[in-house]
Design an enzyme around this catalytic site. Structure first.
Site, PDB file in Angstrom:
ATOM      1  N   THR A 137      12.890   8.304  -7.883  1.00 28.15           N
ATOM      2  CA  THR A 137      11.841   7.644  -8.595  1.00 28.15           C
ATOM      3  C   THR A 137      12.072   7.230  -9.879  1.00 28.15           C
ATOM      4  O   THR A 137      13.270   7.642 -10.547  1.00 28.15           O
ATOM      5  CB  THR A 137      10.628   8.814  -8.879  1.00 28.15           C
ATOM      6  OG1 THR A 137       9.672   8.402  -9.564  1.00 28.15           O
ATOM      7  CG2 THR A 137      11.508  10.061  -9.649  1.00 28.15           C
ATOM      8  N   ILE A 170       3.973   3.656  -4.842  1.00 26.49           N
ATOM      9  CA  ILE A 170       3.298   3.428  -6.079  1.00 26.49           C
ATOM     10  C   ILE A 170       2.645   4.493  -6.935  1.00 26.49           C
ATOM     11  O   ILE A 170       2.038   5.558  -6.322  1.00 26.49           O
ATOM     12  CB  ILE A 170       2.047   2.474  -5.988  1.00 26.49           C
ATOM     13  CG1 ILE A 170       2.563   0.819  -4.986  1.00 26.49           C
ATOM     14  CG2 ILE A 170       1.251   2.221  -7.238  1.00 26.49           C
ATOM     15  CD1 ILE A 170       3.393   0.264  -6.201  1.00 26.49           C
ATOM     16  N   LYS A 171       3.358   4.612  -8.118  1.00 24.85           N
ATOM     17  CA  LYS A 171       3.007   5.926  -8.859  1.00 24.85           C
ATOM     18  C   LYS A 171       2.051   5.446  -9.700  1.00 24.85           C
ATOM     19  O   LYS A 171       2.017   4.595 -10.661  1.00 24.85           O
ATOM     20  CB  LYS A 171       4.393   6.395  -9.756  1.00 24.85           C
ATOM     21  CG  LYS A 171       3.834   7.582 -10.485  1.00 24.85           C
ATOM     22  CD  LYS A 171       5.315   7.882 -11.430  1.00 24.85           C
ATOM     23  CE  LYS A 171       6.572   8.303 -10.666  1.00 24.85           C
ATOM     24  NZ  LYS A 171       7.685   8.439 -11.582  1.00 24.85           N
ATOM     25  N   LEU A 172       0.840   6.315  -9.835  1.00 26.42           N
ATOM     26  CA  LEU A 172      -0.398   6.148 -10.582  1.00 26.42           C
ATOM     27  C   LEU A 172      -0.548   7.435 -11.371  1.00 26.42           C
ATOM     28  O   LEU A 172      -0.557   8.716 -10.928  1.00 26.42           O
ATOM     29  CB  LEU A 172      -1.584   5.882  -9.833  1.00 26.42           C
ATOM     30  CG  LEU A 172      -1.716   4.644  -8.924  1.00 26.42           C
ATOM     31  CD1 LEU A 172      -2.277   4.366  -7.822  1.00 26.42           C
ATOM     32  CD2 LEU A 172      -1.900   3.454 -10.019  1.00 26.42           C
TER      33      LEU A 172
END
Length: 274
Positions: free
Chosen positions: A125, A232-234
């Site tokens: 990540t 996809i990091k939110l």
């Protein structure tokens, strides 16, 4: 010990006798007359000095050797302890890998490669801080990633694909491209997901979060990375959670981050998102 002392004394007296004999025959000193006659006294003094030095060493030899052996044993024990600790750490990492999926959280390609080679780390990540640190590191590899990101954004601006007067949009595109460039390098180092974060400033805007996330996925696919390899990091705001729900339906896997309170956890849990 008594026998050792006797042997030492016998050796000292033998040395004295031999020396005296050599002096008398003038083979040792090669001197004669009155000067030669003083040599026996010197020999006796030398023999006495030998006895004085030898006896303490012989007397304390067992204790000295015991101390040396003890010191060596302590050093060997410390070495064994360090090796055992290293083995224990490795074993703990292996045990942890059997229980869950391990994701390395860094933008340092050397570190990712090192741990990825163990076969124990499956995912990686990144976040904007790691991307920024990579860009400012001065490492030629990262400089090349930055140059490519800037060139990509300029090309999109010049092609009319975006408003040339909107400099902020151009910069945002370059930032997203840099994150994708870094992620593309990491894809080759781990077998699982590579997580890339949407600009945190869009955390309270569903529309912009969707736009940036889809653009990130499109750039990965341009570089030959399927969306099945990208997370996809939110941010886990209400808006971020809604955007993640929509993206999941499009086959874009999402990872929610920045959960700081119970209310966020309650809002996030029912979605079954990551």
């Amino acid at each position: 010990q008594v026998r050792t002392v006797r042997l030492a004394l016998r050796g000292a007296f033998s040395f004295q006798s031999a020396a005296m004999e050599a002096v008398e025959s003038r083979r040792l000193w090669g001197l004669g007359g009155r000067q030669g006659s003083a040599q026996p006294r010197r020999v006796r003094k030398l023999s006495a000095l030998l006895v004085c030095v030898a006896l303490p060493l012989i007397a304390f030899r067992p204790a000295f050797l015991q101390a040396v052996r003890a010191r060596g044993s302590q050093r060997r024990s410390a070495t064994v302890a360090r090796a055992a600790l290293t083995d224990l750490e490795g074993t703990q990492l292996e045990q942890l890998a059997k229980l869950t999926t391990l994701s390395i959280d860094t933008g340092d390609l050397n570190v990712v490669e090192q741990y990825g080679a163990t076969g124990l780390i499956s995912d990686a990540t990144t976040n904007p801080l790691f991307v920024s640190q990579a860009g400012l590191s001065g490492d030629p590899r990262y400089i090349a990633l930055v140059d490519d990101a800037v060139a990509y954004a300029q090309k999109q601006r010049d092609s009319g694909a975006m408003d040339a007067a909107d400099q902020e949009s151009v910069v945002n595109l370059a930032m997203d491209r840099l994150a994708v460039n870094l992620g593309r390098q990491i894809v080759d180092l781990v077998p699982g997901y590579v997580s890339t974060e949407v600009d945190i400033r869009e955390s309270f805007d569903v529309k912009e979060s969707l736009f940036r996330a889809r653009r990130i996925i499109a750039m990965y696919e341009e570089l030959g990375v399927p969306r099945s390899r990208v997370l996809i990091k939110l941010a886990a705001t209400w808006e971020g959670i809604q955007a993640a729900k929509i993206l999941e339906k499009e086959g874009i896997t999402c990872n929610l981050t920045l959960i700081f309170g119970f209310v966020q956890a309650v809002a996030f849990a029912p979605t079954k998102l990551r």
